[in-house]
Design a protein around this motif. Structure first.
Motif, PDB file in Angstrom:
ATOM      1  N   LYS A 185       0.862  -1.183   0.000  1.00 20.53           N
ATOM      2  CA  LYS A 185       0.000   0.000   0.000  1.00 20.53           C
ATOM      3  C   LYS A 185       0.895   1.228   0.000  1.00 20.53           C
ATOM      4  CE  LYS A 185      -3.803   0.385   2.320  1.00 20.53           C
ATOM      5  NZ  LYS A 185      -3.828   1.222   3.493  1.00 20.53           N
ATOM      6  N   SER A 189      -2.104   6.967  -0.087  1.00 18.40           N
ATOM      7  CA  SER A 189      -2.822   6.568  -1.302  1.00 18.40           C
ATOM      8  C   SER A 189      -3.739   5.401  -0.975  1.00 18.40           C
ATOM      9  CB  SER A 189      -1.840   6.162  -2.407  1.00 18.40           C
ATOM     10  OG  SER A 189      -2.522   5.553  -3.474  1.00 18.40           O
ATOM     11  N   ASN A 190      -4.868   5.345  -1.677  1.00 17.10           N
ATOM     12  CA  ASN A 190      -5.794   4.233  -1.488  1.00 17.10           C
ATOM     13  C   ASN A 190      -5.414   3.027  -2.323  1.00 17.10           C
ATOM     14  OD1 ASN A 190      -7.582   5.006   0.454  1.00 17.10           O
ATOM     15  ND2 ASN A 190      -8.879   6.147  -0.935  1.00 17.10           N
ATOM     16  N   ASN A 191      -4.577   3.250  -3.332  1.00 17.24           N
ATOM     17  CA  ASN A 191      -4.255   2.166  -4.249  1.00 17.24           C
ATOM     18  C   ASN A 191      -3.495   1.035  -3.572  1.00 17.24           C
ATOM     19  OD1 ASN A 191      -5.516   3.152  -6.478  1.00 17.24           O
ATOM     20  ND2 ASN A 191      -3.721   4.179  -7.317  1.00 17.24           N
ATOM     21  N   THR A 193      -1.238  -2.468  -4.429  1.00 18.36           N
ATOM     22  CA  THR A 193      -0.485  -3.165  -5.475  1.00 18.36           C
ATOM     23  C   THR A 193      -0.295  -4.616  -5.076  1.00 18.36           C
ATOM     24  OG1 THR A 193       0.703  -1.133  -6.038  1.00 18.36           O
ATOM     25  CG2 THR A 193       1.632  -3.193  -6.831  1.00 18.36           C
ATOM     26  N   TYR A 204       0.458  -5.433 -10.246  1.00 19.19           N
ATOM     27  CA  TYR A 204      -0.646  -4.641 -10.794  1.00 19.19           C
ATOM     28  C   TYR A 204      -1.472  -4.039  -9.664  1.00 19.19           C
ATOM     29  CZ  TYR A 204      -3.394  -8.991 -10.204  1.00 19.19           C
ATOM     30  OH  TYR A 204      -3.995 -10.118  -9.708  1.00 19.19           O
ATOM     31  N   ARG A 205      -2.057  -2.897  -9.981  1.00 14.78           N
ATOM     32  CA  ARG A 205      -2.814  -2.138  -8.981  1.00 14.78           C
ATOM     33  C   ARG A 205      -4.287  -2.507  -8.995  1.00 14.78           C
ATOM     34  NH1 ARG A 205      -0.877   4.176  -9.277  1.00 14.78           N
ATOM     35  NH2 ARG A 205       1.226   3.902  -8.425  1.00 14.78           N
ATOM     36  N   GLU A 207      -8.114  -1.337  -6.693  1.00 15.41           N
ATOM     37  CA  GLU A 207      -8.718  -0.442  -5.711  1.00 15.41           C
ATOM     38  C   GLU A 207      -9.198  -1.273  -4.526  1.00 15.41           C
ATOM     39  OE1 GLU A 207     -11.777   1.816  -7.522  1.00 15.41           O
ATOM     40  OE2 GLU A 207     -10.425   2.827  -8.930  1.00 15.41           O
TER      41      GLU A 207
END
Length: 253
Positions: A185, A189-191, A193, A204-205, A207
């Protein structure tokens, strides 16, 4: 009586929202006034805590001083297990999700009757008693060399995505897939990986909203060729657990 921090935070919520004690009591469906709660004379009931969460997104853990995050976002992802199974003695047991079952797991994740078709195992080790565990069969070679196709991982339920560590391996249940990956994480950021150990597979990412459950892998078991049937699988798992139990008891003596 509530602790001083909880009372202070309750009062701060009311004042920041601009309510009087009488007005706030009406909003929270409390009789008369919130004065007795604020003085510590009346316990802060679960109903009031639930109303604060429902109406104002107040995080109950923050209210009781166990978190620094005051608000829970409406879209906050819940990654806790959707279904937990128990044995005849009401002890939690471990459901085993093989590669074939994993294909239907995301779609049936809240269907209690679906879980009944899966083999379930009562763990004999006390270390597995105070948490929810699930077994997943590894599919594909994305986590080589650590995990080989067909091996099984025993994984512990993760209650919040904030608890994940970049140094652990996880089973991530998405809306349409069950994956075994490392999780990173990015700060602020909320993204999220997802990372494979096999360099042939790029990160790859995703949500957080795509995640249904997260399980932290804490052990793996490799079964022999005769574990193709449910009976063979459970027998080998029983033997593996007995071996672990003996190792544990031998280590204590």
């Amino acid at each position: 009586m509530e602790n001083e921090l909880t009372l202070k935070r309750f009062v701060d919520i009311r004042r920041n929202l601009g309510y009087t004690q009488v007005e706030f009591a009406k909003v929270l469906d409390i009789r008369n006034t919130t004065a007795d709660i604020e003085r510590g004379r009346t316990k802060l009931s679960g109903k009031v805590v639930a109303e604060l969460l429902k109406q104002f997104k107040i995080n109950p853990l923050w209210l009781f001083g166990e978190s620094e995050m005051q608000y829970l976002e409406p879209s906050k992802t819940s990654v806790i297990p959707k279904v937990v199974t128990v044995d005849s003695s009401d002890n939690e047991n471990m459901v085993l999700v093989n590669a074939k079952a994993a294909a239907g797991y995301p779609q049936n994740i809240q269907d209690t009757s679906w879980y009944k078709q899966l083999p379930a195992f009562d763990l004999p080790l006390p270390e597995f008693r105070n948490a929810t565990y699930r077994g997943f069969q590894v599919e594909g070679d994305s986590m080589l060399p650590n995990l080989k196709p067909g091996e099984w991982v025993l994984a512990k339920a993760v209650e919040d995505i904030a608890h994940v560590s970049p140094n652990k391996i996880y089973v991530i249940v998405l809306e349409d897939a069950v994956l075994v990956k490392k999780i990173e994480k990015a700060p602020n950021s909320n993204n999220v990986t997802l990372i494979s150990l096999n360099d042939s597979y790029p990160p790859y990412r995703i949500e957080p909203q795509q995640i249904q459950e997260i399980w932290q892998v804490n052990s793996k078991i490799t079964f022999g060729v005769d574990a193709t049937t449910e009976k063979g699988l459970l027998r080998q798992l029983q033997e593996s657990m007995e071996e672990l139990k003996n190792q544990f008891n031998h280590g204590k003596s």
